[in-house]
Design an enzyme around this catalytic site. Structure first.
Site, PDB file in Angstrom:
ATOM      1  N   ARG A  14      22.415  66.873  83.553  1.00 49.83           N
ATOM      2  CA  ARG A  14      22.284  67.743  84.714  1.00 49.83           C
ATOM      3  C   ARG A  14      23.233  68.926  84.587  1.00 49.83           C
ATOM      4  O   ARG A  14      24.395  68.750  84.243  1.00 49.83           O
ATOM      5  CB  ARG A  14      22.572  66.977  86.003  1.00 49.83           C
ATOM      6  CG  ARG A  14      21.997  67.633  87.246  1.00 49.83           C
ATOM      7  CD  ARG A  14      22.046  66.694  88.434  1.00 49.83           C
ATOM      8  NE  ARG A  14      21.253  65.483  88.224  1.00 49.83           N
ATOM      9  CZ  ARG A  14      20.940  64.632  89.208  1.00 49.83           C
ATOM     10  NH1 ARG A  14      21.337  64.875  90.433  1.00 49.83           N
ATOM     11  NH2 ARG A  14      20.228  63.545  88.947  1.00 49.83           N
ATOM     12  N   SER A  98      16.969  66.317  91.019  1.00 53.65           N
ATOM     13  CA  SER A  98      16.946  65.541  92.253  1.00 53.65           C
ATOM     14  C   SER A  98      17.243  66.428  93.459  1.00 53.65           C
ATOM     15  O   SER A  98      16.482  67.323  93.775  1.00 53.65           O
ATOM     16  CB  SER A  98      17.934  64.378  92.138  1.00 53.65           C
ATOM     17  OG  SER A  98      17.851  63.533  93.264  1.00 53.65           O
ATOM     18  N   HIS A  99      18.376  66.181  94.126  1.00 55.55           N
ATOM     19  CA  HIS A  99      18.711  66.887  95.358  1.00 55.55           C
ATOM     20  C   HIS A  99      19.636  68.077  95.126  1.00 55.55           C
ATOM     21  O   HIS A  99      20.029  68.742  96.087  1.00 55.55           O
ATOM     22  CB  HIS A  99      19.402  65.922  96.323  1.00 55.55           C
ATOM     23  CG  HIS A  99      20.664  65.339  95.755  1.00 55.55           C
ATOM     24  ND1 HIS A  99      20.661  64.240  94.928  1.00 55.55           N
ATOM     25  CD2 HIS A  99      21.964  65.721  95.874  1.00 55.55           C
ATOM     26  CE1 HIS A  99      21.896  63.954  94.582  1.00 55.55           C
ATOM     27  NE2 HIS A  99      22.709  64.842  95.130  1.00 55.55           N
ATOM     28  N   LYS A 108      16.129  62.798  83.397  1.00 54.17           N
ATOM     29  CA  LYS A 108      16.322  61.366  83.553  1.00 54.17           C
ATOM     30  C   LYS A 108      15.493  60.677  82.474  1.00 54.17           C
ATOM     31  O   LYS A 108      14.279  60.879  82.390  1.00 54.17           O
ATOM     32  CB  LYS A 108      15.877  60.904  84.941  1.00 54.17           C
ATOM     33  CG  LYS A 108      16.721  61.470  86.076  1.00 54.17           C
ATOM     34  CD  LYS A 108      16.264  60.948  87.431  1.00 54.17           C
ATOM     35  CE  LYS A 108      17.139  61.470  88.551  1.00 54.17           C
ATOM     36  NZ  LYS A 108      16.714  60.970  89.884  1.00 54.17           N
ATOM     37  N   ASP A 242      13.967  62.831  99.013  1.00 51.78           N
ATOM     38  CA  ASP A 242      14.781  63.813  98.297  1.00 51.78           C
ATOM     39  C   ASP A 242      13.895  64.611  97.351  1.00 51.78           C
ATOM     40  O   ASP A 242      12.674  64.435  97.312  1.00 51.78           O
ATOM     41  CB  ASP A 242      15.950  63.140  97.577  1.00 51.78           C
ATOM     42  CG  ASP A 242      15.521  62.190  96.471  1.00 51.78           C
ATOM     43  OD1 ASP A 242      14.332  61.833  96.416  1.00 51.78           O
ATOM     44  OD2 ASP A 242      16.384  61.778  95.671  1.00 51.78           O
ATOM     45  N   ASP A 244      13.152  64.812  94.129  1.00 47.58           N
ATOM     46  CA  ASP A 244      12.251  64.186  93.156  1.00 47.58           C
ATOM     47  C   ASP A 244      11.569  62.949  93.713  1.00 47.58           C
ATOM     48  O   ASP A 244      10.883  62.234  92.991  1.00 47.58           O
ATOM     49  CB  ASP A 244      12.978  63.865  91.850  1.00 47.58           C
ATOM     50  CG  ASP A 244      14.147  62.905  92.024  1.00 47.58           C
ATOM     51  OD1 ASP A 244      14.688  62.832  93.135  1.00 47.58           O
ATOM     52  OD2 ASP A 244      14.532  62.241  91.049  1.00 47.58           O
ATOM     53  N   ASP A 246      12.388  59.992  94.642  1.00 49.53           N
ATOM     54  CA  ASP A 246      12.647  58.603  94.262  1.00 49.53           C
ATOM     55  C   ASP A 246      13.462  57.874  95.322  1.00 49.53           C
ATOM     56  O   ASP A 246      13.686  56.670  95.225  1.00 49.53           O
ATOM     57  CB  ASP A 246      13.332  58.509  92.897  1.00 49.53           C
ATOM     58  CG  ASP A 246      14.702  59.172  92.845  1.00 49.53           C
ATOM     59  OD1 ASP A 246      15.048  59.913  93.791  1.00 49.53           O
ATOM     60  OD2 ASP A 246      15.423  58.962  91.858  1.00 49.53           O
ATOM     61  N   ARG A 247      13.911  58.606  96.358  1.00 51.31           N
ATOM     62  CA  ARG A 247      14.624  57.989  97.474  1.00 51.31           C
ATOM     63  C   ARG A 247      13.930  58.345  98.780  1.00 51.31           C
ATOM     64  O   ARG A 247      13.422  59.464  98.933  1.00 51.31           O
ATOM     65  CB  ARG A 247      16.073  58.468  97.539  1.00 51.31           C
ATOM     66  CG  ARG A 247      16.926  58.022  96.381  1.00 51.31           C
ATOM     67  CD  ARG A 247      18.373  58.435  96.583  1.00 51.31           C
ATOM     68  NE  ARG A 247      18.543  59.882  96.562  1.00 51.31           N
ATOM     69  CZ  ARG A 247      19.589  60.508  97.109  1.00 51.31           C
ATOM     70  NH1 ARG A 247      20.513  59.825  97.760  1.00 51.31           N
ATOM     71  NH2 ARG A 247      19.687  61.817  97.022  1.00 51.31           N
ATOM     72  N   HIS A 329      18.276  54.056  97.153  1.00 48.60           N
ATOM     73  CA  HIS A 329      17.478  53.700  95.976  1.00 48.60           C
ATOM     74  C   HIS A 329      17.023  52.250  96.156  1.00 48.60           C
ATOM     75  O   HIS A 329      17.840  51.356  96.415  1.00 48.60           O
ATOM     76  CB  HIS A 329      18.292  53.817  94.684  1.00 48.60           C
ATOM     77  CG  HIS A 329      18.517  55.222  94.239  1.00 48.60           C
ATOM     78  ND1 HIS A 329      17.555  55.954  93.582  1.00 48.60           N
ATOM     79  CD2 HIS A 329      19.591  56.036  94.360  1.00 48.60           C
ATOM     80  CE1 HIS A 329      18.027  57.150  93.303  1.00 48.60           C
ATOM     81  NE2 HIS A 329      19.259  57.235  93.763  1.00 48.60           N
TER      82      HIS A 329
END
Length: 457
Positions: A14, A98-99, A108, A242, A244, A246-247, A329
């Site tokens: 990142r 992500s965020h 990832k 978020d 992407d 995933d949460r 998560h």
């Protein structure tokens, strides 16, 4: 030799584009990842950030140069990439930050069936080989040049999730969904279409510049629009994802945020009805209500460190049916032990829709203690500060305490606990506090803060 240390973090890649990395680095990462996995094929996807298409294509070029074929699935959520890796049984790379703000991007990685990197194939070995090849040209591959095949897996992903948690028989619900201009704007319509749900969309337009608010629902400020809309609409609940996707984060019919730990307990309880006696993983900053409820439901609670690699490793080791973290998560055995915000959201919708009570009443069974939002403190020497807190910790509660030095310092008494742990990526200490009363939470945090200077980051 190129120094990639600034973009290689504890769990992923990142950094700021193009200041810290660019297409050239992405191509090196693709070549190194393909070489180290030895895979005949890898799957590559990306989010809606402006830099994501070019970076992911460069990664694909690098993989192809080492004789590895690429299944390029294009726009997807991170759990969409995990679905592709699991269902196609191949390693994967997801381009997302992500965020994080728009100027960031990242990668990832996962192995076949969405497994985390491990053993001889780690982020460190990927970094080392990429740095080596940045300094000198990689040796000519003895394999044929790979090919890139484009494939759309969104409908397969949606079908899989809908079959895993069937919502067709629930009562009609009105749900406000805040996609935050992130990938949930693509996945939510695909998964929820045709179900007995009145979906009120907020910020479904894919826009990686995040024009409305940061795609980080962990910050309560970013839930304000969702809270307001739930109240205006008289909705049964609100769900935020978020960047992407995933949460997932949930607010009830009153617009009150549901603690992620309570969602862990709810999903664990539901999972144990389907898999009696199963193991459930939770991390050390999750509410102690989670292991209590798991045990009461006949399950086996297993505690682990914070972070997806630790949770996934324990999921695999124990054969756990479910795992949850307080960061929202949620990991599922039927989803290759990977985390998926969408599947968690479906569980909440099913739990609410199969009975008549409001969500606040449903969730009250799973919220037993008081907790404060995680607080970050910028310190120069985290280890010495933790040692100082341990020295004075005995006086922070009214009764005897125990110490545990796994992932920082955890101090526990009969009336509560706190954990102080170092960040994996920044000179920060993160403090989490839970107790049987809100007043005790505040008092303990204030006492710890008195030992942590300067003030919160």
């Amino acid at each position: 030799m190129a120094d990639l240390s600034r973009i290689f973090k504890a769990y992923d890649v990142r950094g700021v584009v193009p200041d810290e990395w660019d297409d050239t680095v992405a191509e090196l990462l693709g070549a190194a990842f393909a070489e180290l996995t030895g895979a005949t094929c890898v799957v590559v996807g990306h989010d809606m950030r402006p830099t994501s298409p070019a970076l992911s294509r460069a990664f694909a070029r690098g993989a192809v140069s080492r004789g590895t074929d690429v299944v390029f699935i294009g726009l997807c959520s991170t759990d969409g990439l995990y679905f592709a890796s699991g269902s196609l049984c191949m390693p994967g790379a997801m381009f997302t930050a992500s965020h994080n703000p728009a100027r960031y991007n990242g990668v990832k990685f996962c192995l076949e069936e969405a497994a985390p990197l491990s053993g001889n194939l780690s982020l460190e070995t990927v970094r080392a080989l990429a740095e080596q090849w940045a300094e000198s040209e990689p040796p000519v591959s003895t394999r044929r040049l790979g090919t890139v095949v484009e494939r759309d897996v969104l409908s397969d992903y949606a079908d899989f999730l809908r079959a895993t948690v069937d919502l067709s028989g629930i009562r009609p619900l009105k749900v406000v969904v805040d996609a935050g201009n992130g990938m949930a704007g693509l996945t939510v319509p695909a998964v929820l279409q045709g179900l007995p749900l009145d979906v009120v969309p907020l910020y479904f337009e894919l826009d990686g510049t995040f024009p409305n608010h940061p795609a980080n629902p962990l910050d309560p400020k970013n839930l304000l629009d969702l809270v307001q809309r739930v109240r205006e609409e008289g909705a049964d609940l609100g769900v935020a994802f978020d960047g992407d996707a995933d949460r997932c984060f949930v607010v009830d019919e009153r617009g009150e945020a549901v603690p992620p730990s309570a969602l862990c307990a709810l999903i664990a309880d539901r999972t144990l009805r389907q898999s009696p006696g199963a193991t459930v993983i939770y991390n050390l900053i999750t509410s102690k209500a989670v292991p209590e409820i798991v045990a009461e439901a006949g399950g086996i609670p297993v505690r682990t460190r914070v972070g997806h690699s630790f949770v996934k490793a324990e999921m695999a080791r124990t054969g756990a049916a479910f795992g949850g973290e307080h960061s929202a998560h949620y990991y599922f055995r039927e989803f290759w032990n990977a985390d998926t915000g969408m599947l968690a959201a479906l569980h909440v919708l099913r739990a609410l829709g199969e009975q008549s009570e409001p969500l606040s009443a449903v969730m009250s069974r799973y919220s037993r203690y008081h907790a404060l939002d995680e607080t970050n403190y910028r310190v120069e020497d985290p280890a010495s500060v933790i040692a100082l807190v341990k020295e004075h910790a005995a006086g922070l509660f009214e009764d005897p305490v125990t110490f545990e030095e796994v992932d920082g310092l955890t101090v526990t008494s009969a009336h509560g606990w706190f954990n102080l742990r170092p960040s994996n990526t920044e000179p920060l200490l993160r403090l989490n506090v839970e107790a049987d009363t809100q007043e005790r939470c505040v008092r303990v945090r204030s006492a710890v803060e008195g030992l942590l200077l300067p003030h919160p980051a």
